[in-house]
Design an enzyme around this catalytic site. Structure first.
Site, PDB file in Angstrom:
ATOM      1  N   SER A 176     -40.315 -18.743  22.538  1.00 28.48           N
ATOM      2  CA  SER A 176     -39.934 -19.407  23.887  1.00 28.48           C
ATOM      3  C   SER A 176     -41.024 -19.375  24.833  1.00 28.48           C
ATOM      4  CB  SER A 176     -38.458 -19.317  24.176  1.00 28.48           C
ATOM      5  OG  SER A 176     -38.218 -20.082  25.416  1.00 28.48           O
ATOM      6  N   GLU A 177     -41.828 -20.086  24.987  1.00 27.76           N
ATOM      7  CA  GLU A 177     -43.096 -19.903  25.732  1.00 27.76           C
ATOM      8  C   GLU A 177     -42.968 -19.244  26.999  1.00 27.76           C
ATOM      9  OE1 GLU A 177     -42.197 -23.023  24.712  1.00 27.76           O
ATOM     10  OE2 GLU A 177     -42.779 -24.405  26.270  1.00 27.76           O
ATOM     11  N   ASN A 178     -41.793 -19.237  27.678  1.00 31.12           N
ATOM     12  CA  ASN A 178     -41.705 -18.687  29.018  1.00 31.12           C
ATOM     13  C   ASN A 178     -41.689 -17.079  28.699  1.00 31.12           C
ATOM     14  OD1 ASN A 178     -39.313 -19.313  27.742  1.00 31.12           O
ATOM     15  ND2 ASN A 178     -38.250 -18.686  29.390  1.00 31.12           N
TER      16      ASN A 178
END
Lengths: 231, 206
Positions: B44-46
């Site tokens: 998840s790129e966060n």
């Protein structure tokens, strides 16, 4: 040097100036510096540019600074959750500089590391590349992006010791470390300040060298998309 | 013709054991339901590797969300990191594949999925970084738009997310690869003939 302040207001004293560039941590409403944003609203500082992945939602987070029209320009990757943002943007009251999310994060990190520019493949051949320096490396084209050097960083961490060593919690870390690194002065709000020596030095996420002022307080931590599964 | 879940199941076949993968919003999210026994780690790129399912009611944690800002859970293998490191692993080619939706794909692999001029612009988020950086870009989308027009075009009409970035396209009508000179049909969906797939496609099929 004492880094602990008793409120967000006193922690920002002497740091605010109209037209300044502020880097803010957070992703959506996760890990945002709620208390420092409230203090910015109270301060009345205006014409500010904010580098932040998002701009809060209507009436919460950085959205509060939109309601008071204190923001001149946003540097963000995604601003879709905010009707007042769109209204001000479409009416020309608010400037917007879109940055791909990773480019924004790296621009902050680079600024904090003394790197004024770097090359990335992200955005090559898109509107993001227009007007930017292009250069080929090993047969591939890259564009130059500039480091962000902010006047002030406002970030949220989970715990700090008295020297400013920080620990973040889960995905609330997000943009907070790079945002903290790129400011001339960094003010951090945490849920708990613990005595120096009580954090394991091997578990520090961001060393206190990046942190100048610390406050402790209560956070609302609003959830943007509450999603659950059934057992 | 495949429905949403069949498209997701077909996309899951693309993933190989041991891969680190980023799934976009919409049909790509459903791919996680079909990976079976393969050892796949979701990014998840966060700032998270090892993304788990949505929490049970009462277990939501405001400090634990995915890139769509939804509450999620962690797994025994989970690792957290900041956004600069997250996109460092994306830009650095460490993520084997991204599966994402699209508005348009061109026969040269150009992708448009972030902006419609004249409509509200929300931003590209991490999409431009993902398509520029990951090993393999797999698009999952309907073959045609709501007017029945092909979304697989000779050239994109919308502002690009990335140039020459798409490797494979999975639609409700079949699977196509971006190759020299155009798109190549890999397979057709159940009940779809090659003739029907060609007729629904504006892009050059080689």
């Amino acid at each position: 040097m004492k880094k602990i302040y008793d409120s967000a207001e006193t922690a920002l004293e002497g740091l605010l100036e109209d037209g300044m560039l502020i880097a803010a941590g957070g992703f959506g409403l996760c890990g945002i510096p709620e208390l420092l944003i409230d203090a910015l609203v109270e301060s009345g500082v205006k014409d500010i540019t904010i580098a932040s992945n998002n701009c809060g939602v209507d009436g919460f987070g950085l959205g509060k600074l939109l309601d008071t029209k204190q923001i001149k320009k946003m540097m963000s990757s995604y601003v879709g959750e905010n009707a007042e943002f769109m209204r001000q943007y479409l009416s020309g009251e608010l400037e917007l500089e879109f940055n791909p999310q990773g480019t924004l994060a790296e621009r902050m990190r680079a600024g904090g590391c003394g790197i004024p520019g770097f090359y990335t493949k992200t955005g090559v051949g898109t509107v993001i590349a227009e007007g930017k320096d292009h250069k080929d490396f090993n047969g591939e084209t890259y564009i130059m992006e500039e480091g962000i050097f902010a006047d002030l960083s406002i970030v949220k961490a989970w715990k700090a010791d008295e020297t400013g060593n920080l620990i973040f919690r889960k995905t609330a870390r997000n943009f907070n470390p790079p945002a903290a690194m790129c400011g001339k002065v960094c003010v951090v709000e945490v849920e708990e300040i613990v005595p120096t020596g009580s954090l394991d030095p091997d578990h520090i996420h961001l060393p206190g060298i990046y942190v100048h002022r610390i406050i402790q307080g209560e956070h609302e931590k609003r959830i943007e998309q509450r999603t659950v599964r059934t057992a | 013709m495949w429905d949403r879940n069949q498209m997701a199941a077909r996309a899951a076949e693309e993933l190989e054991d041991g891969w680190y993968v980023n799934l976009g919003i919409g049909i790509p999210t459903l791919v996680a339901n079909y990976v079976g026994d393969k050892d796949i780690t979701l990014q998840s790129e966060n700032g998270m590797l090892g993304m788990g399912p949505f929490p049970l009611e009462g277990d939501e944690d405001p400090d634990l969300i995915n890139a769509g800002k939804q509450t999620i859970t962690e797994l025994p293998r989970t690792a957290y990191f900041d956004s600069a490191q997250s996109f460092g692993m994306i830009r650095g080619g460490k993520i084997a594949a991204a599966i994402l939706g699209a508005m348009e794909v061109a026969e040269n692999g150009d992708l448009a999925n972030w902006m419609i001029p004249g409509k509200l612009v929300k931003g590209m988020g991490g999409a431009m970084d993902l398509v520029a950086g990951v090993g393999r870009v797999i698009v999952v989308m309907d073959h045609t738009n709501k007017h029945g027009d092909s979304k697989l075009l000779k050239e994109c009409t919308l502002p690009l997310t990335g140039k020459n970035v798409v490797d494979r396209i999975i639609t409700n009508l079949g699977v196509l690869d971006v190759v020299e000179g155009g798109l190549k049909i890999v397979e057709t969906a159940e009940g779809v003939t090659e003739h029907e797939l060609r007729a629904a496609t504006e892009a050059t099929i080689v």
